[in-house]
Design an enzyme around this catalytic site. Structure first.
Site, mmCIF file in Angstrom:
data_model
loop_
_atom_site.group_PDB
_atom_site.id
_atom_site.type_symbol
_atom_site.label_atom_id
_atom_site.label_comp_id
_atom_site.label_asym_id
_atom_site.label_seq_id
_atom_site.Cartn_x
_atom_site.Cartn_y
_atom_site.Cartn_z
ATOM 1 N N HIS A 73 -6.905 2.400 -9.467
ATOM 2 C CA HIS A 73 -8.099 3.216 -9.300
ATOM 3 C C HIS A 73 -8.358 3.826 -10.990
ATOM 4 O O HIS A 73 -8.862 4.851 -11.245
ATOM 5 C CB HIS A 73 -7.885 4.363 -8.678
ATOM 6 C CG HIS A 73 -8.260 4.035 -6.991
ATOM 7 N ND1 HIS A 73 -9.530 3.677 -6.655
ATOM 8 C CD2 HIS A 73 -7.602 3.799 -5.985
ATOM 9 C CE1 HIS A 73 -9.586 2.974 -5.500
ATOM 10 N NE2 HIS A 73 -8.317 3.393 -4.882
ATOM 11 N N HIS B 230 1.096 3.802 -4.346
ATOM 12 C CA HIS B 230 -0.372 3.061 -3.644
ATOM 13 C C HIS B 230 -0.425 3.329 -2.262
ATOM 14 O O HIS B 230 -1.772 3.588 -1.972
ATOM 15 C CB HIS B 230 -0.393 1.906 -4.334
ATOM 16 C CG HIS B 230 -1.602 0.954 -3.686
ATOM 17 N ND1 HIS B 230 -2.679 1.555 -4.099
ATOM 18 C CD2 HIS B 230 -1.841 0.106 -2.566
ATOM 19 C CE1 HIS B 230 -3.763 0.706 -3.542
ATOM 20 N NE2 HIS B 230 -3.089 -0.102 -2.509
ATOM 21 N N HIS C 15 0.428 5.690 -0.342
ATOM 22 C CA HIS C 15 0.035 6.936 0.060
ATOM 23 C C HIS C 15 1.071 7.609 1.526
ATOM 24 O O HIS C 15 0.966 8.646 1.729
ATOM 25 C CB HIS C 15 -1.422 7.412 0.523
ATOM 26 C CG HIS C 15 -2.172 7.373 -0.744
ATOM 27 N ND1 HIS C 15 -3.559 7.679 -0.807
ATOM 28 C CD2 HIS C 15 -2.091 6.931 -2.071
ATOM 29 C CE1 HIS C 15 -3.914 7.567 -2.027
ATOM 30 N NE2 HIS C 15 -3.185 7.096 -2.666
HETATM 31 FE FE FE2 Z 1 -3.618 2.673 -5.523
#
Ligand code: FE2
Length: 276
Positions: free
Chosen positions: A68, A178, A180
């Site tokens: 992102h 990534h 989470h």
């Molecule tokens: Fe990510």
């Protein structure tokens, strides 16, 4: 030396929690060097220059990212002057920004930080294994750097584990990001590299990956997007790891998870807590 890594900050909840807690955590753990993943810090998508500044002012030495990184278009411009902001090193040649840097820690040590991105269930970037090889060869432990930390931003735990074994003994630590969701597989690998598949996020866990749960749920039920994903705004759990590095070898002696605040079970690295 002591490396503190905090996982992906998601939206305002995660960002505010980290900015408020980090000065105290640095002191409490007597951390020499702090890395945070900030790729979801701006409303869940990307990072802005003011947010980067806020994180650095709060005590982060380096901010890493992932898929992102360029969600906020301004990042394509300011990343060129932001030498403490890393993007995955295995983007194609010519991509703005950098994927690695050598930084001075509070104890005077030189720390190599590399950000790389996996390719399984993700964009087809260049080979992260060979890309990181080049950095580790240019800056080996003991002669080129006192410690080295790799943020491996990837979806598949198989790719993360394989990557960690690939650099075992050549890097101080590989921290996965990534997904989470914090994993419970923190360990010192055979040749001395500290590893965890995912550090977890700094964000509200009463959510879907840090996002308000309503829209993701509706998309699973109907396959029709109704609205933008919005970060969940409840109290964040700060997730990360503490890593103790041997000053002689640059390899890891210990790694332990950190989960503070919010709805997850709480834990801190016992080897860093003040005695008594
Ligand atoms: Fe990510």
């Amino acid at each position: 030396m002591r490396l503190l890594f905090l996982g992906d900050l998601v939206g305002r909840s995660g960002r505010v929690a980290v900015v408020e807690a980090l000065p105290g955590l640095r002191e409490r753990y007597r951390a020499d060097f702090v890395v945070v993943n900030g790729e979801n810090a701006a409303g869940g998508f990307g990072i802005t220059e003011p947010i980067l500044t806020e994180l650095l002012d709060a005590g982060a030495d380096v901010v890493t990212t992932g898929n992102h990184v360029f969600d906020q278009r301004e990042t394509l411009v300011f990343i060129e002057r932001a030498d403490r902001l890393l993007r995955p090193i295995n983007y194609p040649p010519g991509t703005p920004g950098r994927g690695a840097g050598l930084y001075k820690a509070a104890n005077g040590a030189d720390v190599l930080v590399v950000n790389a991105q996996g390719r399984v269930f993700m964009a087809d970037l260049d080979d992260p294994f060979r890309a990181v090889d080049r950095e580790l060869e240019a800056c080996p432990l003991k002669t080129g750097a006192d410690a080295s930390l790799i943020d491996f931003h990837a979806e598949a735990t198989s790719e993360k584990q394989a990557f960690a074994h690939y650099v075992d003994g050549r890097a101080s630590a590989v921290v996965g990001t990534h997904t989470h969701v914090p994993t419970a597989d923190e360990q010192i690998l055979e040749r001395g590299t500290a590893y965890i598949s995912d550090a977890g996020m700094c964000g509200d866990f009463d959510s879907v990956l840090g996002m308000d749960k309503e829209e993701p749920l509706q998309r699973f039920l109907t396959k029709v997007p109704n609205a933008r994903f919005q970060p969940a705004l409840g109290e964040a759990t700060i997730c990360g790891v503490g890593i103790e590095i041997d000053d002689q070898t640059g390899l890891a002696r210990a790694i332990a998870p950190i989960r503070l605040g919010g709805s997850l079970s709480q834990t801190e690295p016992a080897f860093w807590l003040p005695e008594g």
